[in-house]
Design a protein around this motif. Structure first.
Motif, mmCIF file in Angstrom:
data_model
loop_
_atom_site.group_PDB
_atom_site.id
_atom_site.type_symbol
_atom_site.label_atom_id
_atom_site.label_comp_id
_atom_site.label_asym_id
_atom_site.label_seq_id
_atom_site.Cartn_x
_atom_site.Cartn_y
_atom_site.Cartn_z
ATOM 1 N N VAL A 1 -10.965 22.367 -106.194
ATOM 2 C CA VAL A 1 -11.610 22.868 -105.086
ATOM 3 C C VAL A 1 -11.033 24.221 -104.312
ATOM 4 C CG1 VAL A 1 -12.136 22.359 -102.609
ATOM 5 C CG2 VAL A 1 -12.665 20.726 -104.340
ATOM 6 N N GLN A 2 -9.626 24.053 -104.521
ATOM 7 C CA GLN A 2 -9.043 25.390 -103.917
ATOM 8 C C GLN A 2 -9.184 26.809 -104.917
ATOM 9 O OE1 GLN A 2 -7.712 25.365 -100.806
ATOM 10 N NE2 GLN A 2 -8.427 23.278 -100.855
ATOM 11 N N LYS A 3 -9.133 26.164 -106.073
ATOM 12 C CA LYS A 3 -9.538 27.397 -106.843
ATOM 13 C C LYS A 3 -10.847 28.176 -107.020
ATOM 14 C CE LYS A 3 -6.315 26.846 -110.858
ATOM 15 N NZ LYS A 3 -6.217 26.553 -112.336
ATOM 16 N N ALA A 4 -11.973 26.871 -106.790
ATOM 17 C CA ALA A 4 -13.322 27.605 -106.529
ATOM 18 C C ALA A 4 -13.512 28.495 -105.142
ATOM 19 C CB ALA A 4 -14.124 26.180 -106.542
ATOM 20 N N LYS A 5 -12.377 28.016 -104.353
ATOM 21 C CA LYS A 5 -12.619 28.536 -102.845
ATOM 22 C C LYS A 5 -12.082 30.048 -103.116
ATOM 23 C CE LYS A 5 -12.249 24.995 -99.600
ATOM 24 N NZ LYS A 5 -11.317 24.203 -98.587
ATOM 25 N N GLU A 6 -10.947 30.247 -103.875
ATOM 26 C CA GLU A 6 -10.304 31.558 -104.201
ATOM 27 C C GLU A 6 -11.222 32.195 -104.813
ATOM 28 O OE1 GLU A 6 -6.516 30.541 -106.308
ATOM 29 O OE2 GLU A 6 -5.856 29.591 -104.321
ATOM 30 N N ALA A 7 -12.011 31.721 -105.758
ATOM 31 C CA ALA A 7 -12.973 32.375 -106.793
ATOM 32 C C ALA A 7 -14.233 32.797 -106.015
ATOM 33 C CB ALA A 7 -13.305 31.675 -108.092
ATOM 34 N N GLY A 8 -14.302 32.270 -104.808
ATOM 35 C CA GLY A 8 -15.796 32.593 -104.101
ATOM 36 C C GLY A 8 -17.055 31.812 -104.212
ATOM 37 N N ARG A 9 -16.618 30.642 -104.736
ATOM 38 C CA ARG A 9 -17.702 29.572 -105.153
ATOM 39 C C ARG A 9 -17.593 28.466 -104.177
ATOM 40 N NH1 ARG A 9 -15.524 29.261 -110.961
ATOM 41 N NH2 ARG A 9 -14.074 28.233 -110.111
ATOM 42 N N GLN B 1 -0.441 6.299 -111.013
ATOM 43 C CA GLN B 1 -0.019 7.719 -111.223
ATOM 44 C C GLN B 1 -1.268 8.370 -111.902
ATOM 45 O OE1 GLN B 1 3.484 6.967 -113.936
ATOM 46 N NE2 GLN B 1 4.772 7.352 -112.165
ATOM 47 N N THR B 2 -2.182 7.814 -112.586
ATOM 48 C CA THR B 2 -3.400 8.512 -112.974
ATOM 49 C C THR B 2 -4.087 9.037 -111.972
ATOM 50 O OG1 THR B 2 -2.927 7.622 -115.269
ATOM 51 C CG2 THR B 2 -5.086 8.774 -114.798
ATOM 52 N N ARG B 3 -4.070 7.957 -111.129
ATOM 53 C CA ARG B 3 -5.153 8.227 -110.105
ATOM 54 C C ARG B 3 -4.616 9.083 -109.016
ATOM 55 N NH1 ARG B 3 -5.503 2.642 -110.638
ATOM 56 N NH2 ARG B 3 -4.137 2.233 -109.084
ATOM 57 N N MET B 4 -3.209 9.210 -108.865
ATOM 58 C CA MET B 4 -2.821 10.275 -108.009
ATOM 59 C C MET B 4 -2.800 11.609 -108.692
ATOM 60 S SD MET B 4 0.817 8.350 -106.973
ATOM 61 C CE MET B 4 1.433 9.525 -106.036
ATOM 62 N N ASN B 5 -3.015 11.587 -109.908
ATOM 63 C CA ASN B 5 -2.998 13.015 -110.775
ATOM 64 C C ASN B 5 -4.475 13.398 -110.340
ATOM 65 O OD1 ASN B 5 -1.883 14.884 -112.702
ATOM 66 N ND2 ASN B 5 -3.653 14.298 -113.627
ATOM 67 N N ALA B 6 -5.536 12.519 -110.579
ATOM 68 C CA ALA B 6 -6.866 12.871 -110.288
ATOM 69 C C ALA B 6 -7.234 13.502 -109.000
ATOM 70 C CB ALA B 6 -7.675 11.705 -110.814
ATOM 71 N N VAL B 7 -6.432 12.820 -108.121
ATOM 72 C CA VAL B 7 -6.670 13.163 -106.597
ATOM 73 C C VAL B 7 -6.122 14.789 -106.609
ATOM 74 C CG1 VAL B 7 -6.098 13.123 -104.086
ATOM 75 C CG2 VAL B 7 -6.773 11.158 -105.471
ATOM 76 N N LEU B 8 -5.097 14.786 -107.142
ATOM 77 C CA LEU B 8 -4.336 16.384 -107.012
ATOM 78 C C LEU B 8 -5.162 17.300 -107.730
ATOM 79 C CD1 LEU B 8 -0.554 15.067 -107.262
ATOM 80 C CD2 LEU B 8 -1.716 16.187 -105.431
ATOM 81 N N ARG B 9 -5.640 16.978 -108.943
ATOM 82 C CA ARG B 9 -6.521 17.804 -109.863
ATOM 83 C C ARG B 9 -7.662 18.349 -108.944
ATOM 84 N NH1 ARG B 9 -7.222 19.855 -114.292
ATOM 85 N NH2 ARG B 9 -5.440 19.022 -115.024
#
Length: 100
Positions: free
Chosen positions: A91-99, A78-86
């Protein structure tokens, strides 16, 4: 952690052999390990120190093969699944911020 009993797992570490080694021997083995490159102050210059966010318990359904894939890695799936989702979220937040 103090006061917490040590876990006895079925890992691959030979704890008796490790306890029998001197600190110098452990340092020598670590220095020779190509997967353990030495670090210096520059390596840690941009490190961030902080606590992970709190956990929220939810009920979620995942595809059976996805769960089996992560369970195949042993304890902590479950920790590994969380790490993949995190990572995906970051990455999505960085894209939204233009990075990149």
């Amino acid at each position: 952690m103090p006061g917490k009993p040590a876990r006895t797992g079925t890992g691959r570490t030979d704890w008796a052999a490790l306890k029998a080694m001197s600190d110098d021997e452990i340092d020598r083995i670590a220095a020779e390990d190509e997967d353990n490159p030495p670090s210096d102050d520059d390596h840690w210059a941009d490190a961030a120190i902080g606590l992970p966010p709190g956990k929220t318990s939810i009920h979620a359904s995942f595809d059976r093969d996805v769960v089996e894939f992560f369970k195949h890695g042993g304890r902590g799936y479950q920790t590994r699944m969380n790490a993949v989702l995190r990572r995906y979220m970051e990455v999505q937040k960085a894209k939204e911020a233009g990075r990149p």
